[in-house]
Write a protein that holds these residues in place. Sequence first.
Motif, PDB file in Angstrom:
ATOM      1  N   PHE A   2       0.828  -1.207   0.000  1.00  0.00           N
ATOM      2  CA  PHE A   2       0.000   0.000   0.000  1.00  0.00           C
ATOM      3  C   PHE A   2       0.862   1.257   0.000  1.00  0.00           C
ATOM      4  CE2 PHE A   2      -3.000  -3.145   1.727  1.00  0.00           C
ATOM      5  CZ  PHE A   2      -4.047  -2.961   0.839  1.00  0.00           C
ATOM      6  N   LEU A   5       1.913   1.788  -3.553  1.00  0.00           N
ATOM      7  CA  LEU A   5       0.758   2.259  -4.321  1.00  0.00           C
ATOM      8  C   LEU A   5       0.517   3.741  -4.056  1.00  0.00           C
ATOM      9  CD1 LEU A   5      -1.651   1.581  -6.147  1.00  0.00           C
ATOM     10  CD2 LEU A   5      -2.931   0.973  -4.087  1.00  0.00           C
ATOM     11  N   LYS A   6       0.571   4.133  -2.808  1.00  0.00           N
ATOM     12  CA  LYS A   6       0.379   5.540  -2.443  1.00  0.00           C
ATOM     13  C   LYS A   6       1.469   6.412  -3.070  1.00  0.00           C
ATOM     14  CE  LYS A   6       0.060   8.584   1.600  1.00  0.00           C
ATOM     15  NZ  LYS A   6       1.272   9.378   1.304  1.00  0.00           N
ATOM     16  N   TYR A  26      -6.581   6.491  -9.360  1.00  0.00           N
ATOM     17  CA  TYR A  26      -6.657   5.032  -9.242  1.00  0.00           C
ATOM     18  C   TYR A  26      -7.736   4.438 -10.136  1.00  0.00           C
ATOM     19  CZ  TYR A  26      -6.935   0.434  -7.015  1.00  0.00           C
ATOM     20  OH  TYR A  26      -6.935  -0.917  -6.773  1.00  0.00           O
TER      21      TYR A  26
END
Length: 214
Positions: A2, A5-6, A26
Amino acid sequence: MFGKLKEELDSIMERDPAARSRFEVYTLYSGFKAVRAYRKANWFYRHNMKYIARWISQRARHKTGIEIHPGATIGKGLFIDHGMGVVIGETAEIGDNCTIYQNVTLGGTGKDQGKRHPTLGNNVLVGAGARVLGPFKVGNNARIAAGAVVLTEVPDNATAVGVPARIVRINGEKPKCMELDQIHVTDPVAQKLCELEAKIDSLTKKLEGKEDKK
């Protein structure tokens, strides 16, 4: 996972003033979706499950209009803006935080074996419709103008424009003609103009020196 992804989402938002939220990037950005699909496909490719890898990449191509071969090597923070028509070849390598606009090709010339596609350094920007063809390097922080056709190496911090592309800026300054060679000035007309400019400068300095002696 995560955290990465961020980081990817934030890097896109920093470079795209039209991005209003991570959720929007996204769910709606085709370039982001294509890169995510590539990372899945690349995992299968590296683990010798090449059919599944190509299936994922071709499915992403149909959904996004962006074709990234699963064998390519891509660093973090790649932003493919708009994206339609982008093609990235099997042996292409892309560094960190690069930006690629629509209809760009990182391809081969058909003459090379093995390593056939270009290598982009970090923080490279490739303008819309540009073609970068061949197994050479585009240096860190380089800029490729829209519509350029790049067939030879581009130095760090350089700007390349034209067909075929020529170097017009290095570190924000116009390069000195006599310091360039046929690798860095691929346009023979531009090379000849550079040589003439250098001769004119040399003659001007000689004339100024004679006038000073008088």
